[in-house]
Design a protein around this motif. Structure first.
Motif, PDB file in Angstrom:
ATOM      1  N   THR A   1      19.320  47.549  58.087  1.00 38.01           N
ATOM      2  CA  THR A   1      18.427  47.500  56.940  1.00 38.01           C
ATOM      3  C   THR A   1      17.761  46.131  56.872  1.00 38.01           C
ATOM      4  N   ARG A   2      16.616  46.088  56.213  1.00 30.98           N
ATOM      5  CA  ARG A   2      15.915  44.829  56.001  1.00 30.98           C
ATOM      6  C   ARG A   2      16.293  44.257  54.648  1.00 30.98           C
ATOM      7  N   ALA A   3      16.554  42.957  54.609  1.00 29.00           N
ATOM      8  CA  ALA A   3      17.034  42.315  53.385  1.00 29.00           C
ATOM      9  C   ALA A   3      16.035  42.477  52.246  1.00 29.00           C
ATOM     10  N   ASP A   4      14.734  42.386  52.531  1.00 32.17           N
ATOM     11  CA  ASP A   4      13.741  42.474  51.459  1.00 32.17           C
ATOM     12  C   ASP A   4      13.695  43.860  50.846  1.00 32.17           C
ATOM     13  N   LYS A   5      13.798  44.896  51.695  1.00 27.45           N
ATOM     14  CA  LYS A   5      13.779  46.263  51.180  1.00 27.45           C
ATOM     15  C   LYS A   5      15.056  46.576  50.395  1.00 27.45           C
ATOM     16  N   GLU A   6      16.177  46.058  50.872  1.00 20.43           N
ATOM     17  CA  GLU A   6      17.436  46.256  50.156  1.00 20.43           C
ATOM     18  C   GLU A   6      17.386  45.574  48.796  1.00 20.43           C
ATOM     19  N   ALA A   7      16.874  44.344  48.746  1.00 18.56           N
ATOM     20  CA  ALA A   7      16.784  43.608  47.483  1.00 18.56           C
ATOM     21  C   ALA A   7      15.873  44.330  46.495  1.00 18.56           C
ATOM     22  N   ASP A   8      14.807  44.925  46.989  1.00 24.83           N
ATOM     23  CA  ASP A   8      13.890  45.691  46.138  1.00 24.83           C
ATOM     24  C   ASP A   8      14.630  46.828  45.441  1.00 24.83           C
ATOM     25  N   ARG A   9      15.446  47.582  46.186  1.00 21.60           N
ATOM     26  CA  ARG A   9      16.161  48.706  45.578  1.00 21.60           C
ATOM     27  C   ARG A   9      17.308  48.244  44.684  1.00 21.60           C
ATOM     28  N   VAL A  10      17.933  47.113  44.991  1.00 20.89           N
ATOM     29  CA  VAL A  10      18.959  46.576  44.093  1.00 20.89           C
ATOM     30  C   VAL A  10      18.333  46.261  42.739  1.00 20.89           C
ATOM     31  N   SER A  11      17.184  45.600  42.738  1.00 23.34           N
ATOM     32  CA  SER A  11      16.491  45.281  41.489  1.00 23.34           C
ATOM     33  C   SER A  11      16.093  46.549  40.747  1.00 23.34           C
ATOM     34  N   HIS A  12      15.709  47.566  41.495  1.00 20.75           N
ATOM     35  CA  HIS A  12      15.313  48.836  40.883  1.00 20.75           C
ATOM     36  C   HIS A  12      16.509  49.494  40.192  1.00 20.75           C
ATOM     37  N   VAL A  13      17.653  49.549  40.880  1.00 22.59           N
ATOM     38  CA  VAL A  13      18.866  50.132  40.297  1.00 22.59           C
ATOM     39  C   VAL A  13      19.282  49.358  39.049  1.00 22.59           C
ATOM     40  N   GLN A  14      19.241  48.051  39.152  1.00 23.69           N
ATOM     41  CA  GLN A  14      19.691  47.207  38.040  1.00 23.69           C
ATOM     42  C   GLN A  14      18.811  47.404  36.809  1.00 23.69           C
ATOM     43  N   SER A  15      17.500  47.470  36.993  1.00 26.95           N
ATOM     44  CA  SER A  15      16.592  47.626  35.861  1.00 26.95           C
ATOM     45  C   SER A  15      16.608  49.042  35.288  1.00 26.95           C
ATOM     46  N   CYS A  16      16.769  50.027  36.156  1.00 26.16           N
ATOM     47  CA  CYS A  16      16.792  51.420  35.690  1.00 26.16           C
ATOM     48  C   CYS A  16      18.152  51.820  35.118  1.00 26.16           C
ATOM     49  N   LYS A  17      19.173  51.013  35.434  1.00 23.86           N
ATOM     50  CA  LYS A  17      20.551  51.366  35.062  1.00 23.86           C
ATOM     51  C   LYS A  17      20.890  52.780  35.560  1.00 23.86           C
ATOM     52  N   ALA A  18      20.419  53.051  36.750  1.00 23.48           N
ATOM     53  CA  ALA A  18      20.619  54.378  37.340  1.00 23.48           C
ATOM     54  C   ALA A  18      20.282  54.326  38.822  1.00 23.48           C
ATOM     55  N   GLN A  19      20.892  55.235  39.580  1.00 27.51           N
ATOM     56  CA  GLN A  19      20.462  55.505  40.947  1.00 27.51           C
ATOM     57  C   GLN A  19      19.550  56.720  40.890  1.00 27.51           C
ATOM     58  N   THR A  20      18.363  56.574  41.431  1.00 24.43           N
ATOM     59  CA  THR A  20      17.341  57.601  41.225  1.00 24.43           C
ATOM     60  C   THR A  20      16.944  58.354  42.488  1.00 24.43           C
TER      61      THR A  20
ATOM     62  N   CYS B   1      21.176  53.365  50.224  1.00 24.95           N
ATOM     63  CA  CYS B   1      22.632  53.304  50.303  1.00 24.95           C
ATOM     64  C   CYS B   1      23.112  51.857  50.305  1.00 24.95           C
ATOM     65  N   ALA B   2      22.486  51.022  51.125  1.00 24.14           N
ATOM     66  CA  ALA B   2      22.880  49.608  51.183  1.00 24.14           C
ATOM     67  C   ALA B   2      22.674  48.935  49.841  1.00 24.14           C
ATOM     68  N   ALA B   3      21.616  49.319  49.122  1.00 26.60           N
ATOM     69  CA  ALA B   3      21.361  48.736  47.805  1.00 26.60           C
ATOM     70  C   ALA B   3      22.441  49.134  46.809  1.00 26.60           C
ATOM     71  N   ALA B   4      22.857  50.409  46.843  1.00 22.07           N
ATOM     72  CA  ALA B   4      23.925  50.862  45.941  1.00 22.07           C
ATOM     73  C   ALA B   4      25.215  50.101  46.217  1.00 22.07           C
ATOM     74  N   VAL B   5      25.510  49.871  47.494  1.00 21.24           N
ATOM     75  CA  VAL B   5      26.717  49.131  47.855  1.00 21.24           C
ATOM     76  C   VAL B   5      26.599  47.668  47.436  1.00 21.24           C
ATOM     77  N   SER B   6      25.448  47.050  47.682  1.00 18.31           N
ATOM     78  CA  SER B   6      25.239  45.658  47.295  1.00 18.31           C
ATOM     79  C   SER B   6      25.384  45.472  45.793  1.00 18.31           C
ATOM     80  N   TYR B   7      24.823  46.419  45.035  1.00 19.45           N
ATOM     81  CA  TYR B   7      24.934  46.334  43.579  1.00 19.45           C
ATOM     82  C   TYR B   7      26.397  46.472  43.145  1.00 19.45           C
ATOM     83  N   ALA B   8      27.126  47.377  43.774  1.00 21.42           N
ATOM     84  CA  ALA B   8      28.548  47.553  43.442  1.00 21.42           C
ATOM     85  C   ALA B   8      29.339  46.280  43.744  1.00 21.42           C
TER      86      ALA B   8
END
Length: 407
Positions: free
Chosen positions: A120-139, A210-217
């Protein structure tokens, strides 16, 4: 042993499903995504790609979270009152594949039960981590594959036969989507126990999500060292499909130039590694491993990799690896396909005419590939190895917005 859990999904209010359901955010350019949202304002793309609707000064992640929860409050979505599994069938051109929407475990990803085949690319993973965090949901659900089990297939088949689907619609690309929530406690327990006999899950599509969900966890675990393991962020929104029902399309390559060579020089350079046959104007779609189609402005060619260059290694033996090692790198000078701007990748869903169009427009060469097999994907992941970029294109793709996992 793999674990899946039922959950209380937030999902579209009946009648809204076809307006909300959207292809994954990363299959669109920004221009394409904006056009989709303009055409259908309730499209989940507006949440997945909030830059389509955000002003220049707005935080796009806050925009996504605010829009999602406003639409939930407005009644566009409902939440199931008790934990369910979700049978999700996609039918495209007469072929169906049926998965199970459920939660998989972050720990199963960390300990190798859930296996990946791509970096995975770090920038794309960070984008989805921020998305999960702001949405308070996995979408966006992760598309997982597993080796088919007769017992699981029988349960899914029976549910589809005796229950009426809560959703049944055809999206604009002609794919039919049907979904059945499974709320019967006994059936849930039976499915849970059946999946205990599945050794591994394999990420087919959604490595960054998937990597973003794991990083957030892992972030939440660091901030909550006394965590129990039962917190919502310890699980990943997934849809799991048996391997025997999946279809992988070709993932083709286009190179913008011939590395300073004339066509004659280029063709001459291929002879060391390939047998080359001119095929004329008819597009070449390879029918077996080790065979490649190639399009130049003067027509199509068939390339046969020389037998001495074949390999039994799970990665080096992939057709995408053979093309890279024996043509793209030594002949065309594409040493790092992840970053080289001379190469682009075209999913098989766009057809071989797209390869012709790009070469006719820009020059260079295009290469049609024989699709990677699901068994090859499993072999690479089981070996703890990674495939070259853009090795697989799964079709049809899951829709985002049909199942949302609140954290």
């Amino acid at each position: 042993m793999a674990e899946i859990r039922p959950f209380q999904a937030i999902r579209p209010q009946k009648g809204y499903e076809s307006k909300i359901a959207a292809l994954p955010y990363d299959v669109f350019s920004l221009q394409e995504a904006r056009a989709e949202v303009q055409k259908q304002p309730l499209s989940f793309l507006a949440v997945d790609r909030p830059e389509t609707i955000a002003g220049k000064e707005e935080n796009i992640y806050e925009k996504a979270g605010n829009l999602l929860w406003k639409q939930i409050k407005d009644g566009n979505y409902v939440q199931d009152e008790q934990p369910c599994y979700y049978i999700y069938e996609l039918t495209d051109q007469g072929r169906s594949q049926t998965g199970i929407g459920a939660l998989t475990s972050v720990d199963d990803y960390l300990n190798g039960v859930t296996r990946r085949h791509e970096n995975t690319r770090a920038d794309k993973e960070a984008d989805r981590v921020s998305h999960v965090q702001s949405c308070k949901a996995q979408t966006g659900p992760i598309f997982l594959a597993y080796r088919a089990k007769e017992e699981i297939g029988a349960i899914v088949k029976e549910i589809k036969e005796i229950q009426k689907p809560v959703y049944d619609f055809t999206s604009s690309d002609g794919v039919r989507h049907r979904m059945w929530p499974v709320e019967d406690v006994e059936t849930i327990e039976t499915l849970y126990e059946a999946f205990e006999n599945v050794e591994n899950f394999y990420i087919a599509d959604g490595h960054h999500r998937c990597a973003a969900a794991v990083s957030y966890a892992l972030k939440m675990r660091r901030e909550n060292p006394s965590y129990s393991g039962e917190e919502p962020w310890n699980f990943i929104l997934s849809v799991l499909f048996p391997d025997e029902e999946l279809k992988i399309l070709d993932y083709n390559r286009v190179v913008r130039d011939l590395n300073g060579m004339s066509e004659k020089q280029f063709l001459s350079g291929l002879g060391k590694y390939f047998e080359v046959e001119f095929a004329g104007s008819e597009a070449v779609s390879p029918k077996e491993k080790g065979v490649f189609g190639m399009y130049l402005k003067d027509g199509w060619y068939t390339l046969y990799i020389r037998k001495e260059n074949m390999s039994d290694d799970p990665v080096e033996g992939l057709d995408v690896s053979l093309l890279q090692q024996y043509l793209l790198a030594p002949v065309l000078g594409i040493l790092e396909p992840r970053t080289d701007k001379r190469i682009s990748f075209v999913g098989g869903i766009r057809g071989l005419s797209e390869l012709e169009r790009l070469v006719d427009q820009n020059g260079g060469a295009a290469f049609s590939m024989y699709p990677t097999a699901i068994e090859e994907l499993f072999a690479v992941a089981d070996a703890g190895r990674l495939m070259p970029p853009k090795s697989t294109w799964f079709e049809p793709k899951l829709r985002s917005g049909l199942l949302i996992y609140p954290l």
